[in-house]
Design a protein around this motif. Structure first.
Motif, mmCIF file in Angstrom:
data_model
loop_
_atom_site.group_PDB
_atom_site.id
_atom_site.type_symbol
_atom_site.label_atom_id
_atom_site.label_comp_id
_atom_site.label_asym_id
_atom_site.label_seq_id
_atom_site.Cartn_x
_atom_site.Cartn_y
_atom_site.Cartn_z
ATOM 1 N N ASP A 162 6.944 -0.717 6.701
ATOM 2 C CA ASP A 162 5.786 -0.690 7.617
ATOM 3 C C ASP A 162 4.964 0.881 6.239
ATOM 4 O O ASP A 162 3.998 0.395 5.584
ATOM 5 C CB ASP A 162 5.608 -0.392 8.823
ATOM 6 C CG ASP A 162 6.169 -0.776 9.562
ATOM 7 O OD1 ASP A 162 5.914 -2.324 9.150
ATOM 8 O OD2 ASP A 162 6.012 -1.043 10.355
ATOM 9 N N GLU A 163 5.806 1.688 6.671
ATOM 10 C CA GLU A 163 5.607 3.002 5.429
ATOM 11 C C GLU A 163 4.657 1.580 3.644
ATOM 12 O O GLU A 163 3.989 2.291 2.932
ATOM 13 C CB GLU A 163 5.767 3.979 5.549
ATOM 14 C CG GLU A 163 5.385 5.550 4.407
ATOM 15 C CD GLU A 163 4.012 5.419 5.736
ATOM 16 O OE1 GLU A 163 3.475 6.381 4.370
ATOM 17 O OE2 GLU A 163 4.043 5.068 6.317
ATOM 18 N N GLN A 164 5.444 1.317 3.768
ATOM 19 C CA GLN A 164 5.583 0.955 2.332
ATOM 20 C C GLN A 164 4.477 -0.190 1.940
ATOM 21 O O GLN A 164 3.241 -0.575 0.907
ATOM 22 C CB GLN A 164 7.150 0.578 1.861
ATOM 23 C CG GLN A 164 8.285 1.684 1.640
ATOM 24 C CD GLN A 164 7.901 2.095 -0.206
ATOM 25 O OE1 GLN A 164 7.293 2.148 -0.758
ATOM 26 N NE2 GLN A 164 8.348 3.514 0.629
ATOM 27 N N ALA A 165 4.232 -0.771 2.588
ATOM 28 C CA ALA A 165 3.695 -1.551 3.426
ATOM 29 C C ALA A 165 2.055 -1.354 3.114
ATOM 30 O O ALA A 165 1.175 -2.067 1.952
ATOM 31 C CB ALA A 165 3.924 -2.986 4.276
ATOM 32 N N LYS A 166 2.200 0.099 4.139
ATOM 33 C CA LYS A 166 0.850 0.389 4.175
ATOM 34 C C LYS A 166 0.539 1.169 2.315
ATOM 35 O O LYS A 166 -1.072 1.324 2.092
ATOM 36 C CB LYS A 166 1.188 1.227 5.028
ATOM 37 C CG LYS A 166 -0.526 2.401 5.004
ATOM 38 C CD LYS A 166 0.410 3.632 6.202
ATOM 39 C CE LYS A 166 -1.214 3.670 6.835
ATOM 40 N NZ LYS A 166 -1.034 5.870 7.662
ATOM 41 N N ALA A 168 1.374 0.014 -0.343
ATOM 42 C CA ALA A 168 1.183 -0.738 -1.079
ATOM 43 C C ALA A 168 -0.171 -1.834 -1.304
ATOM 44 O O ALA A 168 -1.397 -1.476 -1.577
ATOM 45 C CB ALA A 168 1.700 -2.006 -0.966
ATOM 46 N N ARG A 169 -0.638 -1.292 0.091
ATOM 47 C CA ARG A 169 -2.439 -2.319 0.605
ATOM 48 C C ARG A 169 -3.587 -0.924 -0.174
ATOM 49 O O ARG A 169 -4.079 -1.334 -0.081
ATOM 50 C CB ARG A 169 -2.843 -1.904 2.200
ATOM 51 C CG ARG A 169 -1.459 -3.380 2.257
ATOM 52 C CD ARG A 169 -1.953 -3.594 4.110
ATOM 53 N NE ARG A 169 -1.958 -3.104 4.834
ATOM 54 C CZ ARG A 169 -0.535 -2.640 6.247
ATOM 55 N NH1 ARG A 169 0.476 -3.533 5.849
ATOM 56 N NH2 ARG A 169 -0.458 -2.218 6.663
ATOM 57 N N GLN A 170 -3.266 0.262 -0.083
ATOM 58 C CA GLN A 170 -3.930 1.796 -0.861
ATOM 59 C C GLN A 170 -3.975 1.048 -1.748
ATOM 60 O O GLN A 170 -4.666 1.261 -2.445
ATOM 61 C CB GLN A 170 -3.217 2.410 -0.149
ATOM 62 C CG GLN A 170 -2.728 2.533 1.349
ATOM 63 C CD GLN A 170 -2.894 4.127 2.194
ATOM 64 O OE1 GLN A 170 -2.130 5.200 1.100
ATOM 65 N NE2 GLN A 170 -2.431 4.654 2.913
ATOM 66 N N GLN A 171 -2.199 0.913 -2.425
ATOM 67 C CA GLN A 171 -2.606 1.067 -3.743
ATOM 68 C C GLN A 171 -3.429 0.185 -4.248
ATOM 69 O O GLN A 171 -4.025 -0.485 -5.127
ATOM 70 C CB GLN A 171 -1.509 1.165 -4.365
ATOM 71 C CG GLN A 171 -0.408 1.955 -4.409
ATOM 72 C CD GLN A 171 1.348 2.246 -4.883
ATOM 73 O OE1 GLN A 171 1.053 0.778 -5.206
ATOM 74 N NE2 GLN A 171 1.565 3.310 -4.293
ATOM 75 N N ALA A 172 -3.589 -1.219 -3.586
ATOM 76 C CA ALA A 172 -3.665 -2.316 -3.847
ATOM 77 C C ALA A 172 -6.003 -2.202 -4.133
ATOM 78 O O ALA A 172 -6.381 -2.945 -4.694
ATOM 79 C CB ALA A 172 -3.735 -4.051 -3.356
ATOM 80 N N LYS A 173 -6.572 -1.457 -2.972
ATOM 81 C CA LYS A 173 -7.118 -1.231 -2.590
ATOM 82 C C LYS A 173 -8.223 -0.323 -3.512
ATOM 83 O O LYS A 173 -9.446 0.192 -3.084
ATOM 84 C CB LYS A 173 -7.379 -0.975 -1.176
ATOM 85 C CG LYS A 173 -7.178 -2.197 -0.257
ATOM 86 C CD LYS A 173 -8.182 -1.252 1.918
ATOM 87 C CE LYS A 173 -7.450 -2.972 2.129
ATOM 88 N NZ LYS A 173 -7.881 -1.741 3.230
ATOM 89 N N ALA A 174 -7.557 1.075 -4.326
ATOM 90 C CA ALA A 174 -7.441 1.707 -4.807
ATOM 91 C C ALA A 174 -8.579 2.038 -6.418
ATOM 92 O O ALA A 174 -9.873 2.553 -6.147
ATOM 93 C CB ALA A 174 -6.428 2.655 -5.405
ATOM 94 N N PRO A 175 -8.425 0.260 -6.528
ATOM 95 C CA PRO A 175 -9.519 -0.339 -8.058
ATOM 96 C C PRO A 175 -11.006 0.013 -7.195
ATOM 97 O O PRO A 175 -12.028 0.017 -7.288
ATOM 98 C CB PRO A 175 -8.931 -1.259 -8.455
ATOM 99 C CG PRO A 175 -7.627 -1.014 -8.737
ATOM 100 C CD PRO A 175 -7.106 -0.293 -7.151
ATOM 101 N N VAL A 176 -11.203 -0.889 -5.891
ATOM 102 C CA VAL A 176 -12.038 -1.446 -5.467
ATOM 103 C C VAL A 176 -13.183 -0.290 -4.919
ATOM 104 O O VAL A 176 -14.365 0.291 -4.861
ATOM 105 C CB VAL A 176 -11.757 -2.412 -4.358
ATOM 106 C CG1 VAL A 176 -13.154 -3.058 -3.954
ATOM 107 C CG2 VAL A 176 -11.361 -3.643 -4.553
#
Length: 214
Positions: A162-166, A168-176
């Motif tokens: 779950d932490e890794q998925a979180k 990953a989601r944070q890293q995916a949202k970082a540029p936006v």
């Protein structure tokens, strides 16, 4: 005299055979049998003396004496066998009586030994059952501990996933988010510039009025 000697000799010859037959039966009395054997030996000695005396009255003395000795030896050997059998019988009877006494004395101790042996066997069986029960409980406890460790490990694995998925989601949202933040900064800067421009225009002194026309 010869008739008396022959009658005595006949009695001596017949008596050992009848005595031997009675000795072969059961229920012998050792004292009676020993007395009989002793009497037969005395009779044998008397017979030998009579036969020797008769032999000296014959022409072939040595042959007669030899035959007498052979008969006496056979009878003596038979008496020795009877005596040996009687001794063996007495020995067996004494041994049996001694064994019976020993068994009578040992009976209470044997009962105690058997009771103690049964008690030891019962205690040993109980100890084995307790060890088996403890072993079974230990296996159940180990199985429960192993299941608990598996659950804890699975929970940690899930939490890590779950932490890794979180992340990953944070890293995916970082540029936006960065772009939105940059846009917000630009809008804020533009807003400040507009405000400052309006303020500057409002604070600027008004120009002198134009002169009236002539």
């Amino acid at each position: 005299m010869k008739k008396i000697a022959l009658s005595l000799l006949f009695a001596v010859v017949v008596w050992p055979a009848s005595a031997q037959t009675s000795s072969s039966t059961g229920g012998l009395n050792p004292e009676t049998e020993r007395a009989r054997i002793a009497a037969e030996r005395q009779t044998l000695e008397a017979r030998i003396a009579i036969e020797r005396a008769a032999c000296y009255q014959k022409f072939a003395v040595e042959d007669c004496l030899s035959d007498s000795r052979k008969r006496a030896r056979r009878t003596s050997d038979d008496l020795k066998r009877q005596e040996a059998a009687l001794n063996e019988l007495e020995r067996k009877r004494r041994a049996a009586a001694q064994l019976e006494k020993i068994e009578e004395k040992a009976a209470p101790q044997r009962q105690q030994d058997l009771a103690a042996e049964r008690e030891r066997a019962g205690a040993s069986q109980k100890a084995r059952e307790e060890r088996a029960a403890n072993h079974a409980n230990s296996r159940q406890s180990l199985a429960a501990e192993e299941a608990d460790r598996q659950r804890q490990f699975a929970a940690k694995q899930k939490a890590h996933a779950d932490e890794q998925a979180k992340l990953a989601r944070q890293q995916a949202k970082a540029p936006v988010l960065a772009r939105e933040h940059e846009e917000k900064l630009q809008k804020a800067a533009q807003h400040r510039a507009d405000v400052e421009r309006r303020n500057a225009q409002r604070d600027k002194p008004r120009s002198a009025p134009l002169p009236p026309p002539p």
